[in-house]
Design a protein around this motif. Structure first.
Motif, PDB file in Angstrom:
ATOM      1  N   LEU A 138      55.273  47.407  52.315  1.00  0.00           N
ATOM      2  CA  LEU A 138      54.104  47.725  51.501  1.00  0.00           C
ATOM      3  C   LEU A 138      52.839  47.319  52.246  1.00  0.00           C
ATOM      4  CD1 LEU A 138      55.029  46.677  47.850  1.00  0.00           C
ATOM      5  CD2 LEU A 138      54.891  48.982  48.786  1.00  0.00           C
ATOM      6  N   GLN A 139      51.963  48.250  52.430  1.00  0.00           N
ATOM      7  CA  GLN A 139      50.699  48.002  53.114  1.00  0.00           C
ATOM      8  C   GLN A 139      49.562  48.021  52.098  1.00  0.00           C
ATOM      9  OE1 GLN A 139      50.728  47.308  56.491  1.00  0.00           O
ATOM     10  NE2 GLN A 139      52.948  47.416  56.195  1.00  0.00           N
ATOM     11  N   PHE A 140      48.828  46.933  52.023  1.00  0.00           N
ATOM     12  CA  PHE A 140      47.706  46.860  51.085  1.00  0.00           C
ATOM     13  C   PHE A 140      46.613  47.831  51.518  1.00  0.00           C
ATOM     14  CE2 PHE A 140      43.526  44.848  50.101  1.00  0.00           C
ATOM     15  CZ  PHE A 140      43.550  45.062  48.729  1.00  0.00           C
ATOM     16  N   VAL A 141      46.075  48.571  50.534  1.00  0.00           N
ATOM     17  CA  VAL A 141      45.031  49.558  50.804  1.00  0.00           C
ATOM     18  C   VAL A 141      43.683  49.112  50.250  1.00  0.00           C
ATOM     19  CG1 VAL A 141      44.300  51.951  50.478  1.00  0.00           C
ATOM     20  CG2 VAL A 141      46.733  51.416  50.799  1.00  0.00           C
ATOM     21  N   GLN A 142      43.647  48.778  48.956  1.00  0.00           N
ATOM     22  CA  GLN A 142      42.385  48.399  48.343  1.00  0.00           C
ATOM     23  C   GLN A 142      42.628  47.818  46.954  1.00  0.00           C
ATOM     24  OE1 GLN A 142      41.268  52.901  47.462  1.00  0.00           O
ATOM     25  NE2 GLN A 142      39.869  51.561  46.353  1.00  0.00           N
ATOM     26  N   ARG A 143      41.617  47.121  46.456  1.00  0.00           N
ATOM     27  CA  ARG A 143      41.592  46.700  45.065  1.00  0.00           C
ATOM     28  C   ARG A 143      40.679  47.649  44.301  1.00  0.00           C
ATOM     29  NH1 ARG A 143      39.562  40.844  42.461  1.00  0.00           N
ATOM     30  NH2 ARG A 143      39.697  41.546  40.284  1.00  0.00           N
ATOM     31  N   LEU A 144      41.166  48.228  43.213  1.00  0.00           N
ATOM     32  CA  LEU A 144      40.343  49.117  42.412  1.00  0.00           C
ATOM     33  C   LEU A 144      39.293  48.310  41.648  1.00  0.00           C
ATOM     34  CD1 LEU A 144      42.703  51.048  43.097  1.00  0.00           C
ATOM     35  CD2 LEU A 144      42.546  51.924  40.761  1.00  0.00           C
ATOM     36  N   GLU A 145      38.107  48.852  41.537  1.00  0.00           N
ATOM     37  CA  GLU A 145      37.049  48.200  40.779  1.00  0.00           C
ATOM     38  C   GLU A 145      37.330  48.305  39.283  1.00  0.00           C
ATOM     39  OE1 GLU A 145      33.207  49.661  41.731  1.00  0.00           O
ATOM     40  OE2 GLU A 145      33.255  48.937  43.799  1.00  0.00           O
ATOM     41  N   ASN A 146      36.961  47.279  38.543  1.00  0.00           N
ATOM     42  CA  ASN A 146      37.053  47.321  37.099  1.00  0.00           C
ATOM     43  C   ASN A 146      35.822  48.009  36.527  1.00  0.00           C
ATOM     44  OD1 ASN A 146      39.489  45.923  37.111  1.00  0.00           O
ATOM     45  ND2 ASN A 146      38.482  43.939  36.987  1.00  0.00           N
ATOM     46  N   PRO A 147      35.903  48.537  35.307  1.00  0.00           N
ATOM     47  CA  PRO A 147      34.721  49.135  34.696  1.00  0.00           C
ATOM     48  C   PRO A 147      33.561  48.138  34.667  1.00  0.00           C
ATOM     49  CG  PRO A 147      36.688  49.669  33.412  1.00  0.00           C
ATOM     50  CD  PRO A 147      37.099  48.660  34.445  1.00  0.00           C
ATOM     51  N   PRO A 148      32.330  48.605  34.862  1.00  0.00           N
ATOM     52  CA  PRO A 148      31.193  47.683  34.989  1.00  0.00           C
ATOM     53  C   PRO A 148      30.943  46.828  33.753  1.00  0.00           C
ATOM     54  CG  PRO A 148      30.459  49.969  34.794  1.00  0.00           C
ATOM     55  CD  PRO A 148      31.930  50.008  35.011  1.00  0.00           C
ATOM     56  N   GLU A 149      31.352  47.308  32.583  1.00  0.00           N
ATOM     57  CA  GLU A 149      31.123  46.516  31.368  1.00  0.00           C
ATOM     58  C   GLU A 149      32.044  45.298  31.284  1.00  0.00           C
ATOM     59  OE1 GLU A 149      33.691  50.106  30.004  1.00  0.00           O
ATOM     60  OE2 GLU A 149      32.144  49.663  31.510  1.00  0.00           O
ATOM     61  N   PHE A 150      33.009  45.192  32.199  1.00  0.00           N
ATOM     62  CA  PHE A 150      33.903  44.035  32.243  1.00  0.00           C
ATOM     63  C   PHE A 150      33.478  43.068  33.361  1.00  0.00           C
ATOM     64  CE2 PHE A 150      36.395  46.986  29.794  1.00  0.00           C
ATOM     65  CZ  PHE A 150      37.090  46.186  28.907  1.00  0.00           C
ATOM     66  N   ALA A 151      32.190  42.804  33.444  1.00  0.00           N
ATOM     67  CA  ALA A 151      31.668  41.904  34.477  1.00  0.00           C
ATOM     68  C   ALA A 151      32.227  40.496  34.285  1.00  0.00           C
ATOM     69  CB  ALA A 151      30.145  41.878  34.424  1.00  0.00           C
ATOM     70  N   GLU A 152      32.539  39.835  35.405  1.00  0.00           N
ATOM     71  CA  GLU A 152      33.109  38.489  35.396  1.00  0.00           C
ATOM     72  C   GLU A 152      32.270  37.574  36.290  1.00  0.00           C
ATOM     73  OE1 GLU A 152      35.954  37.328  33.909  1.00  0.00           O
ATOM     74  OE2 GLU A 152      36.723  39.218  33.080  1.00  0.00           O
ATOM     75  N   SER A 153      32.034  36.338  35.837  1.00  0.00           N
ATOM     76  CA  SER A 153      31.364  35.366  36.702  1.00  0.00           C
ATOM     77  C   SER A 153      32.229  35.044  37.912  1.00  0.00           C
ATOM     78  CB  SER A 153      31.055  34.094  35.914  1.00  0.00           C
ATOM     79  OG  SER A 153      32.251  33.486  35.429  1.00  0.00           O
ATOM     80  N   ASP A 154      33.548  35.088  37.740  1.00  0.00           N
ATOM     81  CA  ASP A 154      34.510  34.945  38.832  1.00  0.00           C
ATOM     82  C   ASP A 154      35.333  36.228  38.890  1.00  0.00           C
ATOM     83  OD1 ASP A 154      36.495  34.375  40.637  1.00  0.00           O
ATOM     84  OD2 ASP A 154      37.410  32.754  39.462  1.00  0.00           O
TER      85      ASP A 154
END
Length: 307
Positions: A273-289
């Motif tokens: 398994l080769q890592f490609v990318q992390r998908l972004e979460n919807p912008p309304e789910f902003a996290e401090s971390d």
């Protein structure tokens, strides 16, 4: 939660609902810890209903003030007390309903309101479902921990050749069938397996290979799944299930588990398994971390050529 924090939440909701969004979405993500004093509150818009989830018990006076503020909104409001056993819900305004239909990217889903901890659709996974829909044409898809089959609905809408849904909850899979029917999908392309994953590898292999595999487990499910122990077992089986150049969306919603955990488990258990990318979460789910939010990692399988 102070009076000032409640006023801040009120102003945020008034702005977010003027006008109301056309489709279901998160209105306020206090659990992302970007709003001081409101870390225990999240609010969803369910196309005519405001669902407020409270994750920690407030003082009685604070709860009363919060309820008064929510009752002043122009839409029906359902307050869910997630800190109590069975997560009871109170209709503050509007007529009580137990089932409700919402939409995401034009697709319909049926929700349960006020009767279960989770309504039936995790809104933070919107980008993952959209990613799958855009790439599913002609593909065979395996949807592990399928729940109400939202990934399956997105895949069939995107032209998937076959989707196999597996989940231990037959009731959730029944709702999955309903979701497909709401969208007038041909169910001859969809399978629903109410089985224990760890006892079903042989059956899954016979129905494969799969071009796309979705792994979206709970962090912990008593008697069936523990993230730290069992994710590696799934990665170990993927080479048998995947087609050449097959892809995997590996998901984790545990705030205490970083993406590094999934990367390390994949490297140990399935080196192909080769890592490609992390998908972004919807912008309304902003996290401090950012690592505390939903993690959706894309891998591609590189088969080792025979010697």
């Amino acid at each position: 939660m102070t009076p000032a924090a409640i006023r801040t939440l009120h102003q945020h909701l008034l702005a977010a609902l003027n006008p109301p969004p056309a489709e279901a979405c998160r209105l306020f993500h206090g659990r992302g810890k970007c709003w001081l004093g409101l870390e225990q509150v999240s609010v969803d818009w369910l196309e005519g209903i405001v669902l407020v989830m409270l994750f920690r018990p407030p003082q009685d006076a604070v709860l009363a003030a919060l309820q008064d503020m929510l009752g002043s909104l122009q839409q029906p409001v359902l307050l869910q007390l997630r800190y109590l056993p069975d997560c009871p819900a109170l209709w503050l305004t509007g007529d009580a309903v137990e089932q409700w239909q919402i939409h995401e990217n034009g697709l319909a889903y049926r929700l349960d309101l006020g009767t279960r901890q989770n309504s039936g659709l995790f809104l933070d996974m919107r980008h993952g479902r959209q990613w799958l829909r855009q790439r599913a044409a002609g593909k065979s898809v395996l949807n592990l921990f399928a729940y109400t089959c939202a990934f399956s609905v997105a895949a069939i809408a995107g032209g998937a050749r076959q989707v196999v849904n597996l989940d231990m909850s037959r009731a959730a899979l029944t709702r999955g069938r309903e979701n497909h029917r709401l969208n007038r999908h041909d169910l001859s392309h969809v399978r629903f397996l109410g089985h224990d994953l760890f006892k079903s590898w042989g059956k899954l292999a016979r129905l494969g290979p799969y071009d796309l595999i979705i792994i979206d487990p709970p962090s912990f499910q008593h008697g069936s799944f523990m993230l730290s122990r069992d994710y590696r077992k799934i990665f170990q089986r993927l080479p048998v299930l995947l087609s050449a150049q097959g892809q995997v969306l590996a998901c984790c919603n545990d705030p205490d588990t970083s993406p590094d955990f999934l990367l390390a488990e994949a490297a140990l258990a399935a080196p192909g398994l080769q890592f490609v990318q992390r998908l972004e979460n919807p912008p309304e789910f902003a996290e401090s971390d950012p690592d505390a939010g939903l993690k959706v990692l894309l891998f591609t399988y590189q088969q080792t050529p025979p010697p």
